[in-house]
Motif scaffolding. Sequence first.
Motif, mmCIF file in Angstrom:
data_model
loop_
_atom_site.group_PDB
_atom_site.id
_atom_site.type_symbol
_atom_site.label_atom_id
_atom_site.label_comp_id
_atom_site.label_asym_id
_atom_site.label_seq_id
_atom_site.Cartn_x
_atom_site.Cartn_y
_atom_site.Cartn_z
ATOM 1 N N GLU A 1 13.462 7.316 -2.462
ATOM 2 C CA GLU A 1 12.648 6.149 -2.107
ATOM 3 C C GLU A 1 11.184 6.546 -2.056
ATOM 4 N N ALA A 2 10.361 5.781 -2.767
ATOM 5 C CA ALA A 2 8.916 6.015 -2.767
ATOM 6 C C ALA A 2 8.317 5.406 -1.499
ATOM 7 N N LEU A 3 7.576 6.227 -0.741
ATOM 8 C CA LEU A 3 6.951 5.766 0.495
ATOM 9 C C LEU A 3 5.473 6.141 0.446
ATOM 10 N N VAL A 4 4.618 5.143 0.516
ATOM 11 C CA VAL A 4 3.188 5.386 0.310
ATOM 12 C C VAL A 4 2.511 5.943 1.567
ATOM 13 N N ASP B 1 2.533 2.136 8.062
ATOM 14 C CA ASP B 1 2.391 1.169 9.152
ATOM 15 C C ASP B 1 0.925 0.975 9.534
ATOM 16 N N ALA B 2 0.060 1.954 9.187
ATOM 17 C CA ALA B 2 -1.359 1.859 9.518
ATOM 18 C C ALA B 2 -2.146 0.984 8.548
ATOM 19 N N PHE B 3 -1.566 0.645 7.376
ATOM 20 C CA PHE B 3 -2.387 -0.101 6.418
ATOM 21 C C PHE B 3 -1.650 -1.129 5.564
ATOM 22 N N ILE B 4 -0.328 -1.137 5.576
ATOM 23 C CA ILE B 4 0.392 -2.124 4.750
ATOM 24 C C ILE B 4 0.119 -3.550 5.241
ATOM 25 N N GLY B 5 0.039 -3.723 6.552
ATOM 26 C CA GLY B 5 -0.242 -5.051 7.119
ATOM 27 C C GLY B 5 -1.563 -5.589 6.606
ATOM 28 N N LEU B 6 -2.597 -4.744 6.671
ATOM 29 C CA LEU B 6 -3.919 -5.143 6.179
ATOM 30 C C LEU B 6 -3.866 -5.442 4.678
ATOM 31 N N ALA B 7 -3.139 -4.618 3.951
ATOM 32 C CA ALA B 7 -3.023 -4.815 2.500
ATOM 33 C C ALA B 7 -2.369 -6.158 2.194
ATOM 34 N N GLU B 8 -1.370 -6.513 3.001
ATOM 35 C CA GLU B 8 -0.700 -7.792 2.769
ATOM 36 C C GLU B 8 -1.611 -8.971 3.086
ATOM 37 N N GLU B 9 -2.340 -8.861 4.209
ATOM 38 C CA GLU B 9 -3.226 -9.961 4.619
ATOM 39 C C GLU B 9 -4.367 -10.182 3.644
ATOM 40 N N THR B 10 -4.835 -9.100 3.013
ATOM 41 C CA THR B 10 -6.014 -9.195 2.162
ATOM 42 C C THR B 10 -5.687 -9.343 0.678
ATOM 43 N N GLY B 11 -4.388 -9.267 0.360
ATOM 44 C CA GLY B 11 -4.008 -9.351 -1.049
ATOM 45 C C GLY B 11 -4.104 -8.018 -1.770
#
Length: 274
Positions: free
Chosen positions: A58-61, A74-84
């Motif tokens: 499994e690829a985990l960024v 967990d430190a940046f996926i949320g922001l990435a989702e909110e900002t596109g």
Amino acid sequence: AKRDGGNRVRQFRREMGEQALARQRDKADLRTAIDGGELVVHYQPIVDLATSAVTSAEALVRWQRPGRGLLGPDAFIGLAEETGLIVPLGEKVLEAACGQAVRWNGEGRSLGVTVNVSTRELATPGFLPRLDRVITSAGLAPNRLTVEVTESVWADEPAMRSLVAVREAGIRVALDDFGTGYSSLSYLQRYPFDVVKIDRSFTGALGRNGRTEGVIRCIIALAEVLGAKTVAEGIETPEQADWLRDAGCSYAQGYLFGRPADAAEWKAAASTGW
Ligand code: C2E
Ligand code: CA
Ligand code: CA
Ligand code: CA
């Protein structure tokens, strides 16, 4: 007291302003990180419980953020989702993962690769053509790639349509963190999945919560009825692995078998028999 309240309001406004600024900065930094090669992809082994052989990864960024170290998703996926930004980020991870699978193949290791795709990404127009372009230019057979989605796709019509098209293109689909979101049996029977991943919250409770064993057995039986394979997540002890194998679970993933590691560590591990 009134003046005090006014101060508090001003302080609140200032903090909000600081937060908004920090967010702007994080967003700009993440943009730079995606384009500038600061994203790193680690791979965690998925093993066949019957043979203990590693069958896929499994690829985990991660984000190697200057001055901040290696950040977990967990430190940046949320922001990435909110900002596109999840769209270009996801594309980078896909490129890395597909390229890695092809490289492993060249080194004589025939491994599949699984990539997490968020619902937002799936719902973005053009997802399948982009995915198709990535696997074609990597030279990866579609059935060597598995896309992991969460139950939240069911609430999103465009994401769901995109997912159906992905599967029709011969790419495998896994339902991640199964049982923690909005599982619906009607969706499960309507939309075929290749793999059901049993969330860590279930496997972690084995032997601790009396009802867990029954619930896991039901998930395995349900997957079997649906023609899907099962992957148990978060396996940390041999006892958990033994129990799951006896219960009929096909694959497992967890610190017991290997932590997420970069491609160089995988190469080193190969010589010691991973
Ligand atoms: P996930 O998809 O459920 O991934 C499994 C997480 O569990 C990973 O955390 C992994 O390091 C951790 N883990 C694996 N085995 C064990 C174990 O035995 N014990 C414990 N305690 N933990 C274990 P990680 O790497 O921090 O990833 C967190 C989440 O971030 C992932 O959860 C996934 O939802 C998301 N994510 C990671 N990479 C990507 C990506 O490229 N795109 C998107 N959209 N999401 C990603
Ligand atoms: Ca996953
Ligand atoms: Ca998971
Ligand atoms: Ca998870």
